[in-house]
Design an enzyme around this catalytic site. Structure first.
Site, PDB file in Angstrom:
ATOM      1  N   GLY A  56       0.847  -1.201   0.000  1.00 16.22           N
ATOM      2  CA  GLY A  56       0.000   0.000   0.000  1.00 16.22           C
ATOM      3  C   GLY A  56       0.875   1.241   0.000  1.00 16.22           C
TER       4      GLY A  56
ATOM      5  N   GLY B   9      -0.581   4.572   0.350  1.00 15.13           N
ATOM      6  CA  GLY B   9      -1.325   5.750   0.799  1.00 15.13           C
ATOM      7  C   GLY B   9      -0.514   6.499   1.836  1.00 15.13           C
ATOM      8  N   LEU B  10      -1.185   7.289   2.648  1.00 18.66           N
ATOM      9  CA  LEU B  10      -0.445   8.092   3.622  1.00 18.66           C
ATOM     10  C   LEU B  10       0.401   7.215   4.532  1.00 18.66           C
ATOM     11  CD1 LEU B  10      -2.963  10.866   4.633  1.00 18.66           C
ATOM     12  CD2 LEU B  10      -0.929  11.058   3.223  1.00 18.66           C
ATOM     13  N   ALA B  11      -0.170   6.129   5.047  1.00 13.77           N
ATOM     14  CA  ALA B  11       0.580   5.272   5.960  1.00 13.77           C
ATOM     15  C   ALA B  11       1.713   4.560   5.218  1.00 13.77           C
ATOM     16  CB  ALA B  11      -0.352   4.262   6.619  1.00 13.77           C
ATOM     17  N   GLY B  12       1.395   3.967   4.078  1.00 12.41           N
ATOM     18  CA  GLY B  12       2.388   3.182   3.354  1.00 12.41           C
ATOM     19  C   GLY B  12       3.516   4.031   2.796  1.00 12.41           C
TER      20      GLY B  12
ATOM     21  N   HIS C  16     -20.647   8.381   6.742  1.00 17.55           N
ATOM     22  CA  HIS C  16     -20.394   9.830   6.731  1.00 17.55           C
ATOM     23  C   HIS C  16     -21.690  10.575   6.422  1.00 17.55           C
ATOM     24  CE1 HIS C  16     -18.689  13.679   5.768  1.00 17.55           C
ATOM     25  NE2 HIS C  16     -17.498  13.257   6.121  1.00 17.55           N
TER      26      HIS C  16
ATOM     27  N   SER D  36     -17.149  17.247   1.872  1.00 19.60           N
ATOM     28  CA  SER D  36     -16.335  17.315   3.084  1.00 19.60           C
ATOM     29  C   SER D  36     -17.091  17.815   4.311  1.00 19.60           C
ATOM     30  CB  SER D  36     -15.158  18.246   2.838  1.00 19.60           C
ATOM     31  OG  SER D  36     -14.555  18.583   4.064  1.00 19.60           O
TER      32      SER D  36
ATOM     33  N   ARG E  94     -19.714  12.544  13.367  1.00 21.08           N
ATOM     34  CA  ARG E  94     -20.330  11.985  12.167  1.00 21.08           C
ATOM     35  C   ARG E  94     -21.443  10.984  12.460  1.00 21.08           C
ATOM     36  NH1 ARG E  94     -14.779  11.301   8.585  1.00 21.08           N
ATOM     37  NH2 ARG E  94     -14.612  13.520   8.169  1.00 21.08           N
TER      38      ARG E  94
ATOM     39  N   ARG F 250     -14.773   7.542  14.138  1.00 25.01           N
ATOM     40  CA  ARG F 250     -13.615   8.397  13.918  1.00 25.01           C
ATOM     41  C   ARG F 250     -14.052   9.854  13.761  1.00 25.01           C
ATOM     42  NH1 ARG F 250     -11.471  10.636   9.685  1.00 25.01           N
ATOM     43  NH2 ARG F 250     -12.485   9.377   8.078  1.00 25.01           N
TER      44      ARG F 250
END
Lengths: 659, 252
Positions: free
Chosen positions: A41, A43-46, A267, A285, A331, A457
């Site tokens: 992955g 994405g931001l983490a990967g 959401h 958003s 949310r 979250r």
């Protein structure tokens, strides 16, 4: 219980991470060079993990199924990223961010992990700005902030409505820098199909080259799954079309426990479904709730156009029900409130499954401010509207454009129509404080793990967690494991475990082609999505969940008898890719329902109709359910629950209130 | 719920692999709703093909909300179709009329070889970025984010350049298959920020060298790229890159 050790360090909450960092075992630079890490992955983490580990000296391979690491779905995050910088001088602190996150998650997250997240949040902003991420600024040159749901401070940093894009491109540029330096080997258009365990440790993966169709074996001393969430089990979600659970699910089947699978975030502000052809849903958003007011007509079944309904006949139900937080409730609360109004017959639009998100007051308010700053003391109504529109456009321009492209309506003139949609999954692979799963050497980062958001979250916290895990947590915690692996030589991929894993992956592909059925993969995916949305969606009950389990089992049987996959395995074959992913969703869906059935309390995004207050709010049962449900896969779709008890040593657990 | 009311004729590029020749194949589609996105119309067509036992059309797509940059169709001679400022996934069928014939091809550029049908290989872009599209700051190096004030106008201009989604429409539409808009957007973003100035000289030289090596053509200022860019990346960026390039060469 005995199988789960969360490895939370001893000591006072505020000092756990500091103490951990100064005592965790280190790996010297020479040894790092011979230790290989696979990151699945980008994405931001990967991307942040792969880049950072490579900077530290590890040998890294990074995999993504897209054609470039830059396309991972973090890119679509719109609103912002939280950080306890307190630049606004409004009383923010690490503790407040920690507290808001635990409370927002309805007291179903681990204190120690969340405190660590809050304490590294400020470093993330520093890192991103240093790497050239153009976050929004004020005229004085300082960074700008806005508010998000579930908080009373302004701690959200942003880049228009494209914060995820800018942060991901920042992490991607760091990753590409390492690719250029030869320290990361980037494997795009590759999909992980299995993990490889040797002597009880994860030692590699099987991946399919999506262009040639060839299965490949890759060795790593450690494997990091940064593969995002599984919202696409619902077919319609705000996830990208390719987002899937396969990597996490295959790891689960090889020993990694799955934590709180039923915790799904719906959401509140998405563009409503317009027809059966719909392939995905688009988010508007949460940042829009800074300025947009949510309402429905006071009269049931009102067929007038929004602009024809006078102010006194509008029900701003969030402001009415939750005066302290108003339109900025978390949310889960906002989503349920929208569903409640629509179910009661107050919905708007052709489907009546929508509510209004209205910018009229914001346009008027900003119009006045701008007129004053321009020195115009008697502005005309037209001028006011124009000025107001300009300010709103600067803040949310791209979102308004997107809305207009999809719906064909101009949101500057008519209020947006919105409805909740599946967006994020708080559940994921169970990990300990080190982010390691129950398989030694296998880690899960970002949305792929279960750890930080509890049962709900908060907005702008996903980006924070992804980058926290990748930039600031794993670089330390992986040392605890790899420091003991320095004498492990690279294992040959001819090892029998690799051979067997590849054979098993090939067998699944062969089986899919051999069915030669009559129905497309999408046919099954849509059916599964409908079961999940109707019975394991915004509201769940025992009867529905039991039905869903039976229906999913039947659908899964039908899939394996009647799915049609055309083309061949040795080429680019998007249908084959989808088939493999949907096969895994068909198993995961059942586990989600089992978990939802087990948790007969309501908490956060998990709303069991049997457990609610008189006012219809989620009612937790702390004496029974203050635990993480970590499911062990026992084979043949059998699961055993393991419970990690949640201890709240700092925060006083109480009924959540946003009134 | 909407009902379809458009019948269309599609002429779509089919190509088994980069080793085989491709051709346009005609497919009629019926009952298309104007609320569908262009890719959802493709979903309908692929579903029909699967039912008939024909192999569905391979095309790149992922986020379907106009930000990942993966979708890449050349529609009636224009990248991402007739509407300005949108990607193919955000193009809706209401932009077409009942009875229209629509020709769909892959991106055409020597540096973007076709993989299959409408899918092309854009990894050249990644290789260009890896030569300098970054700031060399390791994790942990950073100072407080507000230590260097950045004028709002500069930050906004950097953001506008950074909004590039790397889809390659600029290359596809350019008669020279030039990647100048893409490359200049990244160079501009970093040149406008104080953090990016340290490596500015090496960055522009290395990225331009890689761009040439990948086989992208030269820029002859026709401006088609700016018109077709779904994110409105401005030609000003190319001017800024040229300045950066001259300055870098004078300096060395």
């Amino acid at each position: 219980m005995s199988k789960l050790d969360s490895k939370i360090p001893e000591g006072a909450l505020e000092q756990k991470w500091e103490k951990y960092k100064s005592s965790v075992a280190l790996v010297n630079p020479a040894n790092k060079r011979s230790l290989e890490v696979l990151v699945v992955g980008s994405g931001l983490a990967g991307a942040s993990a792969a880049a950072t580990l490579a900077e530290m000296g590890y040998k890294v391979k990074c995999f993504c199924f897209q054609d470039s690491a830059r396309r991972a779905h973090s890119i679509a995050a719109q609103g912002g990223i939280n950080a306890a910088k307190n630049y606004q001088n409004d009383g923010d602190s690490t503790y407040r961010l920690f507290y808001d996150t635990i409370k927002g998650g309805d007291y179903r997250a681990r204190e120690a992990n969340v405190y660590r997240l809050a304490s590294v949040s400020a470093n993330i902003i520093d890192q991103c700005v240093a790497s050239g991420v153009p976050l929004a600024r004020e005229y004085g040159g300082m960074l700008s902030n806005r508010s998000f749901g579930g908080t009373q401070v302004q701690r959200t940093f942003y880049a228009a409505g494209q914060t995820g894009q800018q942060l991901l491109l920042g992490a991607y540029s760091g990753l590409q820098r390492q690719v250029g330096l030869g320290t990361v080997e980037m494997m795009s258009r590759h999909e992980m199909l299995d993990i490889v365990n040797i002597d009880g440790k994860c030692r590699g993966i099987i991946a399919r080259d999506l262009i040639s169709g060839k299965l490949e074996r890759h060795f790593g001393h450690a494997v990091l799954l940064c593969t995002g969430g599984y919202g696409n089990v619902f077919y319609l979600s705000t996830n990208a079309m390719g987002s899937n659970v396969t990597a996490a699910w295959k790891a689960h089947k090889k020993g990694a426990f799955f934590g709180n699978p039923c915790f799904t975030q719906i959401h509140p502000t998405c563009i409503p479904v317009s027809g059966d052809h719909q392939s995905k849903l688009t988010l508007m958003s949460e940042s829009l709730r800074n300025d947009g007011r949510i309402w429905v007509p006071k009269k049931q079944g009102d067929t007038r156009k929004a602009n024809e309904i006078p102010e006194e006949e509008r029900d701003y139900y969030l402001e009415r029900r939750y005066p302290a937080f108003g339109n900025l409730v978390p949310r889960d609360v906002a989503s349920r409130a929208a569903k409640e109004r629509c179910d009661a017959g107050y919905g708007v639009g052709t489907s009546k499954m929508a509510v209004y998100l209205d910018f009229k007051s914001a346009i008027a308010r900003y119009g006045h401010t701008k007129a004053v700053t321009q020195g115009i003391h008697n502005p005309t109504a037209e001028q006011l509207k124009d000025f107001g529109k300009q300010v709103v456009e600067e803040k949310y321009g791209n979102l308004f454009e997107m809305y207009e492209q999809i719906t064909g309506e101009n949101p500057y003139q008519l209020p947006m129509r919105i409805y909740p949609a599946v967006h994020y999954t708080m559940g994921g692979l169970w990990v300990d404080y080190n982010l390691m799963t129950t398989v030694p050497g296998l880690y899960a980062l970002g949305e792929a793990n279960f750890s930080d958001h509890g049962a709900n979250r908060l907005g702008a916290s996903a980006l924070m967690q992804g980058l926290a895990d990748g930039y600031f947590v794993i670089p330390y915690t992986i040392g605890a494991y790899l420091s003991k692996e320095i004498s492990t030589k690279a294992i040959s991929t001819d090892h029998e475990a690799f051979v067997k894993a590849e054979k098993d992956a090939q067998a699944i592909i062969d089986r899919l082609f051999a069915i030669k059925g009559t129905k497309s993969v999408d046919h099954f995916h849509k059916k599964l999505g409908k079961i999940m949305w109707d019975k394991c969606g915004m509201a769940r009950n025992e009867k529905g969940l039991k039905e869903a389990i039976a229906e999913i089992r039947a659908l899964r049987d039908e899939f394996w008898k009647d799915v049609r996959v055309l083309g061949s395995p040795n080429e680019l074959n998007p249908e084959l890719e989808k088939a493999g992913r949907v096969a895994d969703f068909l198993e995961l869906g059942e586990l989600m329902c089992i978990d939802a059935l087990n948790r007969s309390e309501s908490c956060g995004g998990h709303f069991r109709e049997e457990s609610q207050t008189e006012e219809g709010e989620a009612l937790r049962k702390d004496d029974e359910f203050a635990y993480v449900a970590a499911w062990e896969n026992k084979g043949d779709n059998n699961y055993e629950i393991h419970k990690e008890e949640l201890k709240f040593e700092v925060i006083k657990i109480s009924q959540r209130s946003y009134k | 719920m909407s009902h379809g009311n458009m019948n269309l004729t599609l002429k779509i590029w089919r190509q088994k692999s980069d080793k085989e020749k491709g051709k346009l194949v005609t497919y009629p589609v019926q009952d298309i709703s104007p609320d569908m996105s262009f890719l959802e119309m493709f979903d309908v067509l692929n579903e029909q093909l699967i039912t008939k036992g024909e192999e569905p059309i391979a095309f790149d797509h992922d986020c379907r909300e106009g930000i990942c940059g993966m979708c890449s169709m050349f529609i009636n001679g224009r990248p991402h179709g007739p509407k300005r400022g949108v990607t193919t996934c955000q193009l809706h069928m209401r932009s077409f009329k009942n009875g229209d014939t629509i020709v769909v091809e892959p991106w055409r550029a020597a540096a973007f070889p076709v993989i299959k049908d409408l899918t092309v290989d854009r990894s050249a872009f990644d290789r260009i970025i890896s030569k300098g599209g970054f700031i060399s700051v390791n994790t942990g190096n950073a100072q407080d984010a507000n230590n260097i004030p950045i004028p709002k106008t500069d930050a906004d201009a950097a953001f506008n350049a950074a909004a590039c989604i790397g889809c390659g429409a600029c290359v596809a539409t350019c008669k020279n298959s030039s990647a100048m808009l893409f490359v200049s957007a990244k160079i501009s973003q970093l040149a406008l920020l104080p953090q990016g100035k340290v490596e500015a000289t090496a960055r522009v030289k290395n990225m331009v060298a890689q761009m040439d090596e990948e086989g992208f053509g030269n820029c002859t200022n026709t401006g088609a790229c700016e018109i077709e860019c779904p994110k409105g990346i401005s030609l000003e960026n190319i001017a800024r890159m040229n300045r950066e390039f001259y300055v870098a060469n004078i300096k060395s």
